[in-house]
Design an enzyme around this catalytic site. Structure first.
Site, PDB file in Angstrom:
ATOM      1  N   GLU A  28       0.869  -1.171   0.000  1.00 36.00           N
ATOM      2  CA  GLU A  28       0.000   0.000   0.000  1.00 36.00           C
ATOM      3  C   GLU A  28       0.912   1.229   0.000  1.00 36.00           C
ATOM      4  O   GLU A  28       1.585   1.507   0.991  1.00 36.00           O
ATOM      5  CB  GLU A  28      -0.904   0.016   1.240  1.00 36.00           C
ATOM      6  N   GLN A  47      -2.985  17.226  -4.532  1.00 33.37           N
ATOM      7  CA  GLN A  47      -2.279  17.255  -5.821  1.00 33.37           C
ATOM      8  C   GLN A  47      -1.151  16.247  -5.803  1.00 33.37           C
ATOM      9  O   GLN A  47      -0.407  16.186  -4.818  1.00 33.37           O
ATOM     10  CB  GLN A  47      -1.725  18.672  -6.089  1.00 33.37           C
ATOM     11  N   ASP A  48      -1.064  15.464  -6.871  1.00 33.76           N
ATOM     12  CA  ASP A  48       0.069  14.548  -7.053  1.00 33.76           C
ATOM     13  C   ASP A  48       0.985  15.127  -8.114  1.00 33.76           C
ATOM     14  O   ASP A  48       0.520  15.640  -9.133  1.00 33.76           O
ATOM     15  CB  ASP A  48      -0.421  13.163  -7.531  1.00 33.76           C
ATOM     16  N   HIS A  62      13.095  24.135  -2.501  1.00 37.22           N
ATOM     17  CA  HIS A  62      11.887  24.913  -2.788  1.00 37.22           C
ATOM     18  C   HIS A  62      10.828  24.766  -1.697  1.00 37.22           C
ATOM     19  O   HIS A  62      10.771  23.739  -1.000  1.00 37.22           O
ATOM     20  CB  HIS A  62      11.240  24.430  -4.085  1.00 37.22           C
ATOM     21  N   LYS A  72       4.409  17.621   1.845  1.00 34.29           N
ATOM     22  CA  LYS A  72       4.636  16.681   0.731  1.00 34.29           C
ATOM     23  C   LYS A  72       4.973  15.303   1.272  1.00 34.29           C
ATOM     24  O   LYS A  72       5.724  15.181   2.243  1.00 34.29           O
ATOM     25  CB  LYS A  72       5.795  17.171  -0.151  1.00 34.29           C
ATOM     26  N   HIS A 119      12.288  21.759   0.387  1.00 34.59           N
ATOM     27  CA  HIS A 119      12.489  20.385  -0.098  1.00 34.59           C
ATOM     28  C   HIS A 119      13.317  20.400  -1.373  1.00 34.59           C
ATOM     29  O   HIS A 119      13.198  21.322  -2.203  1.00 34.59           O
ATOM     30  CB  HIS A 119      11.139  19.708  -0.366  1.00 34.59           C
ATOM     31  N   TYR A 132       5.289  12.609  -5.770  1.00 38.83           N
ATOM     32  CA  TYR A 132       4.928  13.116  -4.444  1.00 38.83           C
ATOM     33  C   TYR A 132       3.524  13.683  -4.385  1.00 38.83           C
ATOM     34  O   TYR A 132       3.006  14.194  -5.375  1.00 38.83           O
ATOM     35  CB  TYR A 132       5.932  14.143  -3.921  1.00 38.83           C
ATOM     36  N   GLU A 143       5.985  30.795  -4.465  1.00 43.31           N
ATOM     37  CA  GLU A 143       7.192  29.973  -4.387  1.00 43.31           C
ATOM     38  C   GLU A 143       8.387  30.760  -3.865  1.00 43.31           C
ATOM     39  O   GLU A 143       8.548  31.947  -4.189  1.00 43.31           O
ATOM     40  CB  GLU A 143       7.551  29.418  -5.782  1.00 43.31           C
ATOM     41  N   ASP A 170      16.933  27.763 -10.264  1.00 40.79           N
ATOM     42  CA  ASP A 170      17.538  27.295  -9.008  1.00 40.79           C
ATOM     43  C   ASP A 170      18.937  27.847  -8.792  1.00 40.79           C
ATOM     44  O   ASP A 170      19.364  28.016  -7.658  1.00 40.79           O
ATOM     45  CB  ASP A 170      17.554  25.761  -8.970  1.00 40.79           C
TER      46      ASP A 170
END
Ligand SMILES: Cc1cn([C@H]2C[C@H](O)[C@@H](COP(=O)(O)OP(=O)(O)O[C@H]3O[C@H](C)C(=O)[C@H](O)[C@H]3O)O2)c(=O)[nH]c1=O
Length: 181
Positions: A28, A47-48, A62, A72, A119, A132, A143, A170
């Site tokens: 699972e 949200q995935d 971020h 997350k 993260h 995630y 952001e 980044d």
């Protein structure tokens, strides 16, 4: 599934229970009731996300701020990453501390990154499919981030600098000490 809280309060390592038989394996990958029972977090995600990256890619560090902050639940579908979660919760006793953990299709470990954390991850395998769940929607305007080679964090990404690949966004992120939360 087994849940272990890291030294950063609210940040958990999840070790799913793998059932193997002659066909292969089953587990699972997420169960909201068990997740809530074991972590005390709601386990309600909206949200995935999924990304693919090649060896040496570093995505992060971020987060989204304020009402758009995201928790997350991250894992690797194929390949291996070094996953980093940095506590930047104002007034947290572990502000500026981070967890570093290898997540892979082999170890099937997951990391729950609470709201208020930065993260990111570095890719340690030839390629990685990263998946995630987020408990809040994407909001570009909210952001923010900290540069991967921040001097105070001094993160060892386990990838030679010469092999690193980062986005244009980044490579110009600011430092932790200049962060305005
Ligand atoms: C995050 C996100 C991005 N996008 C779009 C925006 C860009 O057109 C494209 C790539 O976005 P970005 O370069 O920000 O993707 P990553 O560098 O993987 O960003 C992620 O990196 C670290 C690892 C994280 O934890 C965050 O979830 C997220 O910031 O996807 C969307 O449409 N929805 C989204 O939720």
């Amino acid at each position: 599934m087994q849940v272990v809280e890291t030294e950063l309060k609210g940040c958990y390592i999840i070790n799913p229970t793998i059932v193997e038989d002659e066909r292969g394996y089953f587990f699972e990958s997420f169960n909201q009731k068990k997740f809530e029972q074991l972590t005390g977090e709601s386990g309600i995600f909206v949200q995935d996300n999924q990304s693919n990256s090649s060896y040496g890619v570093v995505r992060g560090l971020h987060a989204q701020r304020g009402e758009f902050a995201q928790a997350k639940l991250v894992r690797v579908l194929s390949g291996k990453v070094l996953d980093i979660a940095v506590d930047v919760r104002p007034n947290s006793p572990t502000f500026g501390k981070y967890v570093a953990i290898e997540l892979s299709s082999e170890n099937k470990k997951q990391l729950y990154v609470p709201r208020g954390f930065l993260h990111g991850f570095s890719v340690l395998s030839e390629s990685v499919d990263f998946f995630y769940k987020c408990d809040n929607f994407y909001n570009k305007e909210s952001e923010y981030g900290v540069i991967y080679n921040d001097k105070d964090l001094n993160i060892d990404w386990k990838v030679p600098t010469s092999s690193m690949l980062l986005s244009a966004k980044d490579v110009v992120l600011g430092s932790l000490k200049d962060l305005k939360l």
